[in-house]
Structures are given as C-alpha cells and as structure tokens.
Scaffold this active site. Sequence first.
Site, PDB file in Angstrom:
ATOM      1  N   CYS A 198       0.766  -1.272  -0.196  1.00  0.00           N
ATOM      2  CA  CYS A 198      -0.067  -0.165   0.037  1.00  0.00           C
ATOM      3  C   CYS A 198       0.834   1.400   0.191  1.00  0.00           C
ATOM      4  O   CYS A 198       0.427   2.236  -0.641  1.00  0.00           O
ATOM      5  CB  CYS A 198      -1.188  -0.015   1.044  1.00  0.00           C
ATOM      6  SG  CYS A 198      -0.484  -1.058   2.649  1.00  0.00           S
ATOM      7  N   ARG A 220       7.346 -11.232   5.083  1.00  0.00           N
ATOM      8  CA  ARG A 220       7.002 -11.093   6.660  1.00  0.00           C
ATOM      9  C   ARG A 220       7.875 -12.016   7.379  1.00  0.00           C
ATOM     10  O   ARG A 220       8.205 -13.321   6.856  1.00  0.00           O
ATOM     11  CB  ARG A 220       5.443 -11.662   6.895  1.00  0.00           C
ATOM     12  CG  ARG A 220       4.445 -11.102   6.026  1.00  0.00           C
ATOM     13  CD  ARG A 220       4.209  -9.705   6.421  1.00  0.00           C
ATOM     14  NE  ARG A 220       3.315  -8.975   5.527  1.00  0.00           N
ATOM     15  CZ  ARG A 220       1.870  -9.160   5.478  1.00  0.00           C
ATOM     16  NH1 ARG A 220       1.238  -9.984   6.166  1.00  0.00           N
ATOM     17  NH2 ARG A 220       1.255  -8.500   4.555  1.00  0.00           N
ATOM     18  N   GLN A 257       0.848 -10.974  -3.285  1.00  0.00           N
ATOM     19  CA  GLN A 257      -0.779 -10.779  -2.853  1.00  0.00           C
ATOM     20  C   GLN A 257      -1.374 -10.247  -4.185  1.00  0.00           C
ATOM     21  O   GLN A 257      -0.506  -9.582  -5.079  1.00  0.00           O
ATOM     22  CB  GLN A 257      -0.752  -9.649  -1.939  1.00  0.00           C
ATOM     23  CG  GLN A 257      -0.472 -10.061  -0.552  1.00  0.00           C
ATOM     24  CD  GLN A 257      -0.562  -8.748   0.609  1.00  0.00           C
ATOM     25  OE1 GLN A 257      -0.022  -7.736   0.388  1.00  0.00           O
ATOM     26  NE2 GLN A 257      -1.488  -9.141   1.454  1.00  0.00           N
ATOM     27  N   ASP A 275      -3.073  -7.637  -4.905  1.00  0.00           N
ATOM     28  CA  ASP A 275      -3.245  -6.363  -4.004  1.00  0.00           C
ATOM     29  C   ASP A 275      -3.760  -5.281  -4.841  1.00  0.00           C
ATOM     30  O   ASP A 275      -3.429  -5.198  -6.263  1.00  0.00           O
ATOM     31  CB  ASP A 275      -1.799  -5.940  -3.509  1.00  0.00           C
ATOM     32  CG  ASP A 275      -2.233  -5.677  -1.910  1.00  0.00           C
ATOM     33  OD1 ASP A 275      -3.230  -5.318  -1.549  1.00  0.00           O
ATOM     34  OD2 ASP A 275      -0.969  -5.296  -1.357  1.00  0.00           O
ATOM     35  N   HIS A 332      -5.425  -1.048  -4.573  1.00  0.00           N
ATOM     36  CA  HIS A 332      -5.735   0.136  -3.886  1.00  0.00           C
ATOM     37  C   HIS A 332      -6.480   0.999  -4.383  1.00  0.00           C
ATOM     38  O   HIS A 332      -6.144   1.401  -5.491  1.00  0.00           O
ATOM     39  CB  HIS A 332      -4.493   0.784  -2.861  1.00  0.00           C
ATOM     40  CG  HIS A 332      -3.689  -0.148  -2.213  1.00  0.00           C
ATOM     41  ND1 HIS A 332      -2.812  -1.101  -2.765  1.00  0.00           N
ATOM     42  CD2 HIS A 332      -3.873  -0.612  -0.958  1.00  0.00           C
ATOM     43  CE1 HIS A 332      -2.333  -1.886  -1.500  1.00  0.00           C
ATOM     44  NE2 HIS A 332      -3.109  -1.487  -0.640  1.00  0.00           N
ATOM     45  N   LYS A 386     -11.684  -3.967   8.335  1.00  0.00           N
ATOM     46  CA  LYS A 386     -11.775  -5.152   6.982  1.00  0.00           C
ATOM     47  C   LYS A 386     -13.087  -5.740   6.994  1.00  0.00           C
ATOM     48  O   LYS A 386     -13.575  -5.977   8.179  1.00  0.00           O
ATOM     49  CB  LYS A 386     -10.700  -6.048   7.209  1.00  0.00           C
ATOM     50  CG  LYS A 386      -9.184  -5.612   7.525  1.00  0.00           C
ATOM     51  CD  LYS A 386      -8.273  -6.662   7.608  1.00  0.00           C
ATOM     52  CE  LYS A 386      -8.496  -7.467   8.798  1.00  0.00           C
ATOM     53  NZ  LYS A 386      -7.509  -8.613   8.711  1.00  0.00           N
ATOM     54  N   HIS A 399      -8.533  -0.946   0.507  1.00  0.00           N
ATOM     55  CA  HIS A 399      -7.630  -1.937   0.139  1.00  0.00           C
ATOM     56  C   HIS A 399      -8.356  -3.179   0.010  1.00  0.00           C
ATOM     57  O   HIS A 399      -9.460  -3.470   0.562  1.00  0.00           O
ATOM     58  CB  HIS A 399      -6.611  -2.345   1.466  1.00  0.00           C
ATOM     59  CG  HIS A 399      -5.933  -1.112   1.981  1.00  0.00           C
ATOM     60  ND1 HIS A 399      -4.557  -0.939   2.085  1.00  0.00           N
ATOM     61  CD2 HIS A 399      -6.519   0.207   2.710  1.00  0.00           C
ATOM     62  CE1 HIS A 399      -4.313   0.250   2.730  1.00  0.00           C
ATOM     63  NE2 HIS A 399      -5.333   0.943   2.998  1.00  0.00           N
TER      64      HIS A 399
END
Length: 609
Positions: A302, A331, A349, A351, A353, A436, A482
């Site tokens: 992000c 991670r 991911q 991902d 945004h 979320k 997100h």
Amino acid sequence: MVKQSMPSAENPEAIRLPRTSESEKLKRIRHTASHVMAMAVQKLFPKAQVTIGPWTETGFYYDFDNPEPFTEKDLKTIKKEMDKIIRKKLPVIREEVTREEAERRIQEIQEPYKLEILNEIIKQDPITLYHLGEEWWDLCAGPHVETTEELNPKAIALESIAGAYWRGDEKRQQLQRIYATAWETPEQLAEYKRRKEEALKRDHRKLGKELGLFIFADPVGPGLPLWTPKGTIIRSLLENFLREEQVKRGYQQVVTPHIAKVDLFKTSGHWQNYREDMFPMMAEDAESAESEQGFVLKPMNCPFHVQIYKSQLRSYRDLPLRFAEFGTVYRYEQSGELGGLTRVRGFTQDDSHLFVTPDQLESEFLNVVDLILTVFKSLQLKNFQARLSFRDPASDKYMGSDEIWNKAENAIRHAVQHLGMDHFEAPGEAAFYGPKLDFIFQDALEREWQLGTVQVDYNLPQRFDLEYVAEDGTRQRPVMIHRAPFGSLERLIGILIEEYAGDFPLWLAPVQVRLLSVSDEFRAYADQVCGQLKGAGLRAEVDYSGERLAKMIRNAEKQKVPVMAIVGAKEVESQTLSLRTRASGDLGSMEVAEVLEKIQGAIAQHENF
C-alpha cells in the site's frame, strides 16, 4: 462459523463438531481436561513444571518444562493416568485468594513459571485458583465443569508432542507441548479422528510434492517456496484470470519494488506498529543502523501505491483510481509458525488500492465485493461467511481518531447489510490502520480459512497527506480501499489443493488432457491430436511411458488429469478419441472437433467436463 454437515445417503448421520468458541460446554470440558492432563503429568513426572494450558478451537494443549523429553509411549501412560483421575470423580473447586497468598503458595511449590504468570495478571484481583479435589491446583480464570465425572475418558485423546518456546520467544526456555483433544461423546472424537486422517490425505504439502507443483529447499531457506513448471501454470492461470476480471472493472496494473527506505514505512505506521513482523533493516554502516537510515523488504504494497497516487495532483474527475499489482511481500514469520504454503515468509498478494471520493466509497466497496464473489464462484468455493473485522476499543494498537474509525466501520457495516450477506462482527481483528471485511471460507473438512479481504482506510490518506481537487476547487482528502480477492497466491493454492484434494477444476489443471496410446503403432495419431489440442490452447500431453493401458490410466488418475483420451486402432480408423474424464467417467467415442468444442466451452464457463 461452523455449519452443520447435511445428512446424505453416503453420510446418513453426519456429526457436527462445534468449535470451542461456539460451545460453552466444550469450553468447560476442554479447560478441565487440560488441568487433568497437567495433574497426570506431574504425578508421573514430579520434576515437570507446568506453564500455560489453554483450550484451542479443536482441543487444548499444555506446555511443560521437563528435564527429559516426552515420548509417544509417555502419552499412553499419561492418558491412563488421566483416566484414573477422571474416575475419582474429583470436584473442581474455585478459590479466590489475595495476590500475596497466591504468590506465597506458588513459591512454596517452587513453580517459577506460575509466578511469572501471576505477575502478568494486572487487572484481576482477587486471584482465582482451581483445584482438582485436594490433589492439584493451578492459576486459572476458568470456566470448568463441576466434577471430573463430567469428562468422558473415551472422548479424550492425546495427539502429539511438539517443542515450544516460553512466551513464544526463541531466546527463552525450550518447553514441551502436549496437544490433546476432548469432546462430549466418543462419536464426536471418532469423527474428529476421521477428519484428521482425511486432512492428512489432502495435506497440500504431500499432494504438492506428489503432483510436482512446488518445493522447499534448505539452501534457499524455510518459508520460501519454489514453484515448478506445473505449479507455475496454476499461479499464472489464477493471475491471468483475476487480471482479466480487473481490466473489465477499470483497474490499472502497476509494478513496485521489493524494498524501500525505512522512512516510507515510518510514515505509513508499519515501522511503529508492524516492525516485529518485518525483516531486519539493511543499513550501509553502524551509524546508519543506529539512526534507522536504511532499507527494508516490504511487508505491504500500500505505501508504494500511495506514492504513485501522490506523484501528481489528482482531480475529482480522475477518481476513482484503481491500482492493482501482483506484488510479492515479505513477513518475518517465526520458524515454528511456518506451514507449507499457508504460512510463508515471501508471498504474492493480488493487491489493489482504490482511491475514491467519500461519495464513491459505498458503490466502489460494493463493486469490490462483487469481484470477490465472482472469484469464489469461478473457484467453486461456496461455503463462506463475511467477518466484519473491527477494532477493539480497549486496545491502543490502532492508529487514528475515533471519528474516522467509526466512519470506516459504519461504511463496511452498511455495505454488507445492503447486500444481505451472512456476516458477523469480530472486534480486535482489524488492521492497525483500518477495519476490514474478511471472507472466511469453510473447506470440505469444516476447517476455516481467511481468503478475500476488503479494507476501508481513512488513516493512510491522512498520514501521507493525500489530496484531490474537488468540483468546487477545494483540496479534499480521498478515502482508500485496500482489497485482495485471493489474499495471497501461495495461501490460496495451498487451500485449493486441500479443498480439491489435488483434483483441480478443468480450467486450473496443469495438464488438462492426456492421450494414452494403446501401442506405439498408434502414437503418430496421438501426437497429431495432441498438436491440435495444444494449437487450440489446451494443455495436452501424450503418455510415452510404454506401459499397459490399465497402468497408464492409473497413472493419469494418480496425477489427477481431468481428461484421458484413449487412442487405439478403432480411434485411428474413425479419426476419433475414446474419452474418459474424472468428473463424468466414460464418455465413449467423439470426434476431435467435438472434444475441442466441449472442453473449450467447459473451460470458458469454469466448469468441469
């Protein structure tokens, strides 16, 4: 969320296995059974010291500091001792004592771990102890059954032994953890064991190796999967599928680096709130390290997408902006927490945004949910529930004001109510920067997994001072959404392997068609047809093993190939194929053009053939 299995002709008396958090009775049974186990261990091994013994969703465990390692044989002995304790029908007695009295008793029995636990209990006074008759006690908040007679020895099983660090800190003492399970009835225990056996058969680590999809290699490091050609096909298919869906919905692809300056994550708040889950900083020298001037592997995408948004002044006419990336993040998971593909250190991911005006928030949120539902339908994932992951008001780990948290949580709550979705609220499950909507999927064995997620975020636009020019010419703050329909490709593929038991739907199968030539005499025709199928975009291959037909069929079944096409004299003469599929069995003889049409149609609809 656990839904009861429906009875069927094959399973006339389906047994429901509730999670501990759903059943107060099971919670009491498991909490008490853990005390009985600890008492049995200390009777048999007087030098063993107890630490913690919580319930889990399917049972309980207790951590012990014992000079000698426990063995599988010891588990049997401990279970026999537990049965003796249960048969004594000992009352479970709750006692309240002052903190000073609790400390005196703990020092008297020389249990340093209990003393440390006592010192960490800061909000409870008086302290509660639970006794099993007059023979054993421990610090505990409960709840428990009234007497050990309420435990059924035939519904309790000790499962395994594992290592565990005290307080999860690898710099502290190495303990021994005994995992166990307890149920109301022996029938529930039997069903639990059956599901565990089935889970072993479906284990994605086992099937992934058998199907040749991915490996882990010691020289590379734990938690870092390597994808084989077949596994890469599945990854690519999933990426392409989602990318095409996103393009239809106005998403724009972006690509960002794997590392960034620490300062980026200080602004986002990850460095302050998520640092223990990030890999250590890379600094040029000791002075840079001391002043925290260096680079880190990114744990999230992000902040990078924020920088792309911020690279130029945006107008309300530009919004919504939807940036999407298959971005690999890292991670620093503890080695003991790694688990195949479902818990790794590097993962990709899906991902995205979205930067939206406040007026666009609800419609964009609903569009994201629609995309996630489309993904689930295509993957044949049907049993899921929405979790509204909100902040815990009593916790101080969340960034931002009450006002923006309330706005974000209300936006999510209103969206799921508008959609009429089955949902539940979970305080404390929010990200540190925003609430979320998580999709909790229940697999064939009633295990729960988190897949897609959508987050509403007012915090990062504020922390990065994001703006757009509103219709009236003023500078306004956008809202961020997100979202990740898959969550991570690694975790999703691991879950899919177990859900499908390795038997991927036709459109996802690494090999869709295998041609089985009865003898070398007909191989030329098999090669010709294979070329036609590949030319039409199918993933086809010829079995060149030279085995007997029955063995080739068994091998294809073992490799979970969806479609087998047998080629012999009759097929060569009639220019056809004799088809056999995993979904529908023997389909008889078909012309090649018809086979192509049917398979392509099934793939286009994400259906089996």
